[in-house]
Each structure stands twice: as structure tokens, then as C-alpha cells.
Design a protein around this motif. Structure first.
Motif, PDB file in Angstrom:
ATOM      1  N   ALA A 198       0.840  -1.200   0.000  1.00  0.00           N
ATOM      2  CA  ALA A 198       0.000   0.000   0.000  1.00  0.00           C
ATOM      3  C   ALA A 198       0.877   1.252   0.000  1.00  0.00           C
ATOM      4  O   ALA A 198       0.605   2.219  -0.734  1.00  0.00           O
ATOM      5  CB  ALA A 198      -0.922  -0.002   1.217  1.00  0.00           C
ATOM      6  N   ARG A 199       1.933   1.249   0.777  1.00  0.00           N
ATOM      7  CA  ARG A 199       2.828   2.412   0.820  1.00  0.00           C
ATOM      8  C   ARG A 199       3.530   2.599  -0.520  1.00  0.00           C
ATOM      9  O   ARG A 199       3.694   3.721  -0.990  1.00  0.00           O
ATOM     10  CB  ARG A 199       3.857   2.215   1.930  1.00  0.00           C
ATOM     11  CG  ARG A 199       4.880   3.302   2.011  1.00  0.00           C
ATOM     12  CD  ARG A 199       4.967   3.866   3.395  1.00  0.00           C
ATOM     13  NE  ARG A 199       6.123   4.725   3.561  1.00  0.00           N
ATOM     14  CZ  ARG A 199       6.102   6.031   3.357  1.00  0.00           C
ATOM     15  NH1 ARG A 199       4.985   6.620   3.003  1.00  0.00           N
ATOM     16  NH2 ARG A 199       7.187   6.751   3.528  1.00  0.00           N
ATOM     17  N   ALA A 200       3.947   1.499  -1.140  1.00  0.00           N
ATOM     18  CA  ALA A 200       4.608   1.585  -2.440  1.00  0.00           C
ATOM     19  C   ALA A 200       3.655   2.148  -3.493  1.00  0.00           C
ATOM     20  O   ALA A 200       4.047   2.957  -4.339  1.00  0.00           O
ATOM     21  CB  ALA A 200       5.119   0.213  -2.863  1.00  0.00           C
TER      22      ALA A 200
ATOM     23  N   GLN B 298       2.029   6.788  -6.907  1.00  0.00           N
ATOM     24  CA  GLN B 298       1.090   7.825  -7.327  1.00  0.00           C
ATOM     25  C   GLN B 298       1.684   9.215  -7.120  1.00  0.00           C
ATOM     26  O   GLN B 298       1.559  10.090  -7.982  1.00  0.00           O
ATOM     27  CB  GLN B 298      -0.223   7.690  -6.552  1.00  0.00           C
ATOM     28  CG  GLN B 298      -1.031   6.476  -6.953  1.00  0.00           C
ATOM     29  CD  GLN B 298      -2.230   6.269  -6.057  1.00  0.00           C
ATOM     30  OE1 GLN B 298      -2.410   6.968  -5.073  1.00  0.00           O
ATOM     31  NE2 GLN B 298      -3.059   5.282  -6.403  1.00  0.00           N
ATOM     32  N   GLU B 299       2.339   9.429  -5.986  1.00  0.00           N
ATOM     33  CA  GLU B 299       2.961  10.728  -5.729  1.00  0.00           C
ATOM     34  C   GLU B 299       4.063  11.007  -6.746  1.00  0.00           C
ATOM     35  O   GLU B 299       4.201  12.135  -7.235  1.00  0.00           O
ATOM     36  CB  GLU B 299       3.542  10.762  -4.315  1.00  0.00           C
ATOM     37  CG  GLU B 299       2.505  10.844  -3.230  1.00  0.00           C
ATOM     38  CD  GLU B 299       3.129  10.830  -1.836  1.00  0.00           C
ATOM     39  OE1 GLU B 299       4.337  11.090  -1.715  1.00  0.00           O
ATOM     40  OE2 GLU B 299       2.380  10.562  -0.881  1.00  0.00           O
ATOM     41  N   THR B 300       4.827   9.993  -7.092  1.00  0.00           N
ATOM     42  CA  THR B 300       5.884  10.155  -8.079  1.00  0.00           C
ATOM     43  C   THR B 300       5.305  10.518  -9.433  1.00  0.00           C
ATOM     44  O   THR B 300       5.839  11.372 -10.148  1.00  0.00           O
ATOM     45  CB  THR B 300       6.706   8.858  -8.185  1.00  0.00           C
ATOM     46  OG1 THR B 300       7.192   8.505  -6.893  1.00  0.00           O
ATOM     47  CG2 THR B 300       7.867   8.996  -9.139  1.00  0.00           C
ATOM     48  N   GLN B 301       4.196   9.888  -9.789  1.00  0.00           N
ATOM     49  CA  GLN B 301       3.539  10.184 -11.064  1.00  0.00           C
ATOM     50  C   GLN B 301       3.071  11.634 -11.100  1.00  0.00           C
ATOM     51  O   GLN B 301       3.270  12.339 -12.086  1.00  0.00           O
ATOM     52  CB  GLN B 301       2.341   9.228 -11.273  1.00  0.00           C
ATOM     53  CG  GLN B 301       1.668   9.383 -12.616  1.00  0.00           C
ATOM     54  CD  GLN B 301       2.574   8.992 -13.761  1.00  0.00           C
ATOM     55  OE1 GLN B 301       3.427   8.137 -13.616  1.00  0.00           O
ATOM     56  NE2 GLN B 301       2.400   9.636 -14.898  1.00  0.00           N
TER      57      GLN B 301
END
Length: 147
Positions: free
Chosen positions: A50-52, A57-60
Motif C-alpha cells: 500500500a505504501r509503495a 502515485q505521488e511520483t507520477q
């Protein structure tokens, strides 16, 4: 009182039974611990997945924001001169140059001798324990006492 042969056989059988029973109990405890550990690993791997996913998503989002920022900085502004348009600025790689800091010029001779110089003087004067002495101690040992 001495044991008979039959008594010895019975105690040997009971000993075997109790040791096999103890071994089975130990095996059951070990299997239970393994099951518990597997459950803990499964729970932690769910959390990590879940953290990954969240980090992906944040990286995207950050990469899209970065791409937009690059597009906005590279697009030329409209100029009134249509005959000679200004080409968009290109991003050139920065050359790798080592930046050396200028060193201050050293004085010709320091006012006090260095530790190495003091040690060589102490060695020539045959002062015992000179190597373990610090600079003030060497200075004190090398200067003659006032008369």
C-alpha cells in the motif's frame, strides 16, 4: 530396593513415550510460531504494498508537474518581430569543471615552529619522551630555564 528386569523395561518404555510426547509438543509449538510469523509477514507486506502504491502515485504527480514546468519554461514568449523569431532556449548539459578554492598565501615562516620541527629539535637534544609531548610541552622542554 533393586529393580527387576520387567520394572526396567517399563521405565524405559515410559521414558520413550514421554520423550516422544515432548517432541510432538515442541513440534506443535514450532508450527504454531511459524504460522504466526507468516501471518505477521503477510500483514507487513500488505502495508508495504500500500505504501509503495501511494509513493508511485505521488511520483507520477510530481513527474507530470515537472514536465509541465519544463514546457512552460521552454516555450518562447510571443514577440512582435515575426520575421526573426527567437528560437526556444535549449537546455545544454553543464560542463563538469572542478572548482578549486583559492588558498591564501602562506607567510614565509610562521612565528612559532611546527610540532614536527620541535620534535626534531628535541630528538637532536636527546630529550626523553619527546614524541608523546604536545607543542607547549615541547616548547617548555626546549627553552632553557632563566638563570
Amino acid at each position: 530396593m533393586a529393580q527387576t528386569k520387567t520394572d526396567k523395561k517399563k521405565t524405559a518404555k515410559n521414558g520413550k513415550k514421554s520423550s516422544t510426547k515432548a517432541a510432538k509438543q515442541a513440534l506443535d509449538r514450532a508450527e504454531k510460531a511459524v504460522r504466526k510469523a507468516r501471518k505477521a509477514v503477510a500483514r507487513s507486506s500488505k502495508k508495504l504494498r500500500a505504501r509503495a502504491e501511494k509513493l508511485a502515485q505521488e511520483t507520477q504527480k510530481l513527474s507530470t508537474n515537472h514536465a509541465q514546468a519544463i514546457r512552460h519554461s521552454v516555450t518562447p514568449t510571443r514577440t512582435k518581430d515575426t520575421e526573426n523569431p527567437v528560437p526556444p532556449p535549449t537546455i545544454a548539459p553543464r560542463p563538469r569543471v572542478a572548482v578549486l578554492k583559492p588558498r591564501p598565501a602562506r607567510a614565509t615562516k610562521p612565528s612559532t615552529p611546527t610540532l614536527a620541527e620541535l620534535r626534531t629539535q628535541a630528538k637532536t637534544q636527546k630529550i626523553t619522551g619527546y614524541y608523546r609531548m604536545n607543542k607547549p610541552a615541547l616548547l617548555a622542554a626546549l627553552t632553557p630555564p632563566p638563570a
